[in-house]
Design a protein around this motif. Structure first.
Motif, PDB file in Angstrom:
ATOM      1  N   GLU A 186     -49.617   0.369   9.948  1.00 50.14           N
ATOM      2  CA  GLU A 186     -48.684   1.251   9.244  1.00 50.14           C
ATOM      3  C   GLU A 186     -48.204   2.376  10.164  1.00 50.14           C
ATOM      4  N   VAL A 187     -49.119   2.903  10.989  1.00 44.38           N
ATOM      5  CA  VAL A 187     -48.739   3.942  11.944  1.00 44.38           C
ATOM      6  C   VAL A 187     -47.661   3.418  12.893  1.00 44.38           C
ATOM      7  N   GLU A 188     -47.892   2.213  13.417  1.00 40.66           N
ATOM      8  CA  GLU A 188     -46.928   1.634  14.351  1.00 40.66           C
ATOM      9  C   GLU A 188     -45.556   1.475  13.695  1.00 40.66           C
TER      10      GLU A 188
ATOM     11  N   SER B 192     -51.652   3.804  22.771  1.00 32.69           N
ATOM     12  CA  SER B 192     -51.235   5.168  22.463  1.00 32.69           C
ATOM     13  C   SER B 192     -51.344   5.456  20.967  1.00 32.69           C
ATOM     14  N   VAL B 193     -51.051   4.456  20.155  1.00 28.95           N
ATOM     15  CA  VAL B 193     -51.187   4.623  18.705  1.00 28.95           C
ATOM     16  C   VAL B 193     -52.640   4.927  18.368  1.00 28.95           C
ATOM     17  N   PHE B 194     -53.558   4.152  18.943  1.00 31.24           N
ATOM     18  CA  PHE B 194     -54.975   4.353  18.627  1.00 31.24           C
ATOM     19  C   PHE B 194     -55.490   5.658  19.219  1.00 31.24           C
ATOM     20  N   HIS B 195     -54.966   6.047  20.403  1.00 30.23           N
ATOM     21  CA  HIS B 195     -55.368   7.319  20.998  1.00 30.23           C
ATOM     22  C   HIS B 195     -54.977   8.474  20.083  1.00 30.23           C
ATOM     23  N   ALA B 196     -53.791   8.387  19.473  1.00 32.23           N
ATOM     24  CA  ALA B 196     -53.344   9.431  18.551  1.00 32.23           C
ATOM     25  C   ALA B 196     -54.257   9.501  17.330  1.00 32.23           C
ATOM     26  N   MET B 197     -54.673   8.344  16.831  1.00 33.85           N
ATOM     27  CA  MET B 197     -55.577   8.328  15.670  1.00 33.85           C
ATOM     28  C   MET B 197     -56.933   8.921  16.048  1.00 33.85           C
ATOM     29  N   GLU B 198     -57.425   8.583  17.245  1.00 30.94           N
ATOM     30  CA  GLU B 198     -58.691   9.157  17.720  1.00 30.94           C
ATOM     31  C   GLU B 198     -58.571  10.671  17.906  1.00 30.94           C
ATOM     32  N   PHE B 199     -57.434  11.109  18.423  1.00 31.83           N
ATOM     33  CA  PHE B 199     -57.197  12.530  18.649  1.00 31.83           C
ATOM     34  C   PHE B 199     -57.260  13.305  17.329  1.00 31.83           C
ATOM     35  N   LEU B 200     -56.625  12.777  16.281  1.00 32.78           N
ATOM     36  CA  LEU B 200     -56.641  13.456  14.982  1.00 32.78           C
ATOM     37  C   LEU B 200     -58.031  13.408  14.344  1.00 32.78           C
ATOM     38  N   ASN B 201     -58.830  12.454  14.767  1.00 33.35           N
ATOM     39  CA  ASN B 201     -60.230  12.377  14.334  1.00 33.35           C
ATOM     40  C   ASN B 201     -61.118  13.334  15.123  1.00 33.35           C
TER      41      ASN B 201
END
Length: 937
Positions: free
Chosen positions: A696-698, A712-721
């Motif tokens: 959904e993010v993508e 990069s999508v997963f890095h952004a999710m990890e960053f917000l975590n």
């Protein structure tokens, strides 16, 4: 004095105009032989010709009747210079005239420029032109041959006297009469093609529709062709039923006419829905918002496949809301020049945050969507002293501006610089109604038919005056006004704008300038005369003209000293020396980061906001030339903190008293302006949904950019975590999301904040502003990893996030050199701080636009792994990314960002601890940036 031969081309670095004016300032005599002269080019040379006359310099000019391109108006103007002899080569059927030569005589040498440029604005400034400059001593055979050839042409040419001028004018008039009907061919649908703005908007609309989106917004300056763009899109999409909704009835018929012109032989019927017409059965209906709001129930909710809302900034009004809520079209398009935000709802939210395109004034100039302007900054007369008057004391300003000598001075300059076209069609912007009334009366007394308009005049009166101004046969030449023509008024044929009041807002300046920029038949440029006084805010003119969202003292000073050379096309900005010096002195004295300056800037913007407290960042998004609110954030850590402080607003202070809310606001604000959009896209989705998956993010990201990589999508999710936060950061920043495998969910705190409408409103605003500012500055391009855009500004701390660094980001530190795998990030100060004692004096410098000298950290030797990676970077697959800044600080306690100039490769090296490295840049530095980084002002 003597130098090698020189090729002159039009570029950011120089142009033929600059070479001609500098030569006219220094020569003893000049001789021009050009195929044709247009007033658009001559106007740019007027001041240089006047100075030459004052120095007693004489000249000869030969032009021709070749192809009838020479304008009689230009010949008339040249004849006013007693120091210039003018002749014309009358061409015959079998003899053309193609010379383009400019000859300057000095004491013991000649300078000759021969090439492709005639005297037109485009040839002198923006066309692809080649002109060779040759400097030779008086007795050299080449010079003797050139002068002999010129005199030969001079003897064969005709003196431009009164008889010739009248005869030539009549001839051109007859040609215009015969050929004017032939130009109608360009109005046929098959000959009308989208301009660059329209083409890009259509591409983005198609991309959004392919992603399943049903709504979009186009933001483009007045005169850029939004109605045509929508008609092109409709022509491509071929909806069976269309509804086009307009706020003002007077432009409804024009919209319908445009569609009928572009869609001939389409077997469609076109109708109107207004107070007087009710074409309910037409296929394509053009309606006013008031009429459709009364009759929308006459249609089925899915009646229309495509609905377009022109002037879409009005759609937050209640009359529109019923209509928008009722209809369910396949696609809905909004178009606006100013994306104003209503009190209740965001215009962006109504269109699902899908901005297909945004075109501001400087974009429109670059894409040749509007006409270029010739701006002349003229020092006001000595009798006008505004140095001790606040810019908002309009009564006192009016009193001091009402000087007869000033009226004479304004008229003198209007006559000197002239205007494009046969009839002067001028708007004069004044300080007050009284000032406008005075100017109109004084102009009429001096034989220039003029009128004035104010907010007290109703719409029919305004429309009547505008019609008179636009009518070539009507005697009215000038309309003086205060602010009523700033926005929303379209007078395409305006060819002159007078700035007759102190500039106290870049927004107003740009709006008033924009009134004359719409393209119009036979109009090639706008003349802008700005009478610059000695009031304390004169420097705001430079901020408005500069056109950059971010600025500092250095960039502004360089822009002024180079005549704003970075502005595109044939646009020309010229300030006299006194105005330049006055503005440069004010910039030196002003402290742009001081609370005093920021408060003044804020309260001036508040006035633009109809006096309402602009408590949202998005309030700034709607105006071209608005202050950059990130500077307010830099001062107080969040925009809301700044507003609460300067307004002494107890309600906002109470809101900020909730520590978790304030911390979240500060953290989100610290990321502005965004350098990577993915993180805020996720947060924007979580504002309305409790969780989001990686897929959904993508999908959400692809609404904003053309592609994205999964890492990069997963890095952004990890960053917000908060995976890359250290303990100190985790204490300082409340957590908004939790990662479970490939799904991100709202945290308990985020749920709590969103449950409070006030907290949600301000969080929503920061996220919305971040997204749309990114879209404006970065567009939809995929930037890869690391996520850097050439010539954008960055902080050292950005590199961790933008290179997908997988460790604690706060550990990503270094003294000018940061490393993430094969990516090396070089941070370089071009001018070292004098008061900082370094153990070694680094000799880093720009050699030229493609070569750079850099010295490694002082512990690096050639034998170490890091040293080898730097000096053999290409062989080892190492990317050397260069970030530079001119100064670490321009104003005290305000750290400047770096500018990314791309990757460089080592071509030579020497020395140890540090190693001196010569780098070749992969991207040639743009001339404007090179000048900014190297010029000393």
């Amino acid at each position: 004095m003597y130098k090698e031969n020189n090729l002159i081309v039009n570029s950011e670095q120089t142009n033929l105009l600059k070479e001609l004016t500098s030569s006219l300032e220094t020569c003893n005599r000049f001789y021009f032989s050009v195929a044709f002269v247009n007033f658009s080019g001559l106007q740019l040379l007027l001041d240089a010709l006047k100075e030459a006359k004052q120095r007693g310099v004489e000249g000869k000019i030969i032009t021709s009747t070749y192809l009838n391109f020479t304008e009689p108006k230009a010949l008339d103007r040249i004849r006013e210079f007693e120091n210039i002899d003018l002749k014309i080569f009358v061409t015959e059927r079998n003899i053309g005239f193609h010379t383009k030569a400019y000859i300057f005589e000095y004491d013991d040498y000649f300078k000759v420029m021969i090439g492709s440029s005639n005297i037109t604005q485009s040839a002198l400034k923006s066309n692809v032109e080649w002109n060779v400059e040759i400097i030779s001593k008086n007795d050299e055979s080449f010079i003797q041959q050139v002068i002999s050839e010129f005199h030969g042409l001079w003897d064969r040419s005709t003196v431009v006297d009164d008889f010739f001028i009248q005869d030539y004018k009549q001839f051109i008039k007859n040609i215009d009469r015969v050929t004017s009907s032939q130009t109608m061919i360009y109005e046929k649908a098959e000959y009308i093609v989208p301009n660059s703005m329209q083409h890009k908007a259509m591409e983005n609309l198609e991309r959004l529709r392919n992603l399943g989106e049903k709504k979009a917004l186009v933001i483009a300056a007045t005169g850029t062709g939004k109605t045509y763009m929508s008609a092109f899109d409709v022509k491509k999409l071929k909806p069976k039923k269309l509804l086009f909704v307009v706020h003002r009835e007077e432009i409804l018929a024009k919209a319908k006419e445009t569609y009928e012109k572009l869609l001939p032989n389409s077997n469609l019927t076109f109708g109107m829905l207004t107070g007087t017409r009710k074409d309910f059965d037409a296929d394509y209906i053009f309606a006013t918002n008031k009429t459709i709001s009364r009759y929308y129930h006459r249609f089925n909710s899915n009646e229309f496949d495509y609905i377009i809302y022109d002037e879409a900034h009005h759609v937050t009004a209640e009359t529109y809301q019923h209509v928008i809520d009722y209809f369910k079209p396949d696609f809905m398009l909004g178009m606006t020049a100013t994306p104003e935000r209503g009190d209740s709802q965001s215009i962006f939210g109504i269109f699902d945050f899908n901005v297909a395109l945004e075109v501001r004034l400087h974009d429109a100039l670059e894409d040749d969507i509007v006409v270029p302007f010739h701006y002349f900054g003229i020092t006001d007369i000595d009798e006008i002293d505004l140095s001790d008057v606040p810019v908002d004391d309009l009564d006192e300003i009016t009193k001091r501006l009402k000087v007869n000598e000033r009226v004479d001075f304004v008229i003198e300059k209007m006559k000197f610089y002239g205007h494009d076209g046969k009839k002067r069609k001028c708007l004069g912007f004044c300080a007050s109604k009284e000032h406008a009334r005075y100017m109109a009366a004084e102009f009429n007394n001096r034989g220039i038919p003029s009128s004035y308009l104010s907010g007290e005049d109703d719409v029919p009166v305004r429309e009547a005056r505008i019609a008179e101004l636009e009518d070539d046969l009507n005697e009215l030449q000038v309309i003086f006004t205060v602010n009523i023509f700033n926005e929303g008024v379209d007078i395409p044929s305006v060819n002159t704008v007078l700035m007759l009041r102190p500039t106290n807002s870049p927004i107003v300046f740009i709006q008033q300038l924009g009134r004359g920029l719409r393209k119009y038949q036979d109009k090639s440029f706008l003349t802008v005369l700005d009478f610059i006084g000695n009031h304390t805010k004169t420097f705001l003119i430079a901020i408005a003209l500069n056109g950059n969202r971010y600025y500092d003292k250095e960039s502004l000073k360089v822009a002024i000293s180079t005549g704003f050379a970075h502005l595109p096309g044939a646009t020309h900005i010229q300030m006299d020396k006194i105005s330049q010096e006055r503005i440069l002195a004010q910039i030196d004295q002003e402290k742009f980061t001081s609370m005093k300056y920021l408060k003044e800037e804020y309260f001036e913007f508040k006035k633009m906001n109809s006096g309402r407290v602009p408590d949202l960042l998005m309030d700034y998004y709607k105006y071209d030339g608005a202050p950059d609110p990130v500077r307010f954030i830099d001062k107080e850590k969040s925009y809301l903190n700044f507003v609460a402080k300067v307004e002494k607003d107890q309600q906002l202070q109470q809101l900020l008293a909730y520590e978790s809310f304030e911390k979240v606001l500060k953290w989100l604000s610290s990321m502005l302006p965004l350098k990577r959009i993915y993180d805020f896209i996720i947060l924007n989705y979580l504002l309305e949904h409790p969780s989001v998956t990686i897929d959904e993010v993508e999908q959400e990201i692809l609404k904003w950019v053309e592609m994205v990589d999964e890492d990069s999508v997963f890095h952004a999710m990890e960053f917000l975590n908060q995976k890359f936060f250290d303990d100190t950061q985790k204490k300082r920043v409340p957590k908004l999301a939790n990662l479970h495998g490939e799904r991100l969910t709202r945290s308990h705190l985020f749920e709590q904040l969103l449950a409070n409408p006030n907290y949600k409103r301000y969080l929503y605003d920061v996220i919305e502003y971040g997204l749309f500012r990114y879209e404006r500055e970065f567009g939809e391009d995929y930037l890869g990893v690391p996520h850097f855009k050439l010539y954008e500004q960055y902080r050292m701390m950005d590199a961790a996030l933008l290179s997908n660094f997988r460790k604690t980001h706060s550990s990503f530190r270094g003294s000018g050199l940061l490393v993430n795998g094969k990516d090396y990030f070089l941070y370089i100060d071009l001018h070292k701080e004098a008061d900082i004692k370094e153990s070694i004096n680094y000799n880093d410098k720009i050699i030229d636009r493609i070569h750079f000298q850099w010295e490694t950290p002082n512990k690096t030797s050639q034998g170490t792994d890091q040293g080898k990676n730097i000096i053999f970077n290409q062989d080892r697959g190492i990317n050397l990314h260069l970030f530079v800044r001119k100064f670490k600080e321009i104003e005290k306690n305000s750290i400047e960002p770096y500018i990314y100039i791309g990757k460089g490769n080592t071509i030579s090296f020497k020395g140890e601890k540090p190693i001196e490295v010569q780098l070749e840049l992969e991207n040639t530095l743009p001339q404007q940036l090179y000048t900014e980084l190297t010029e000393k002002v």
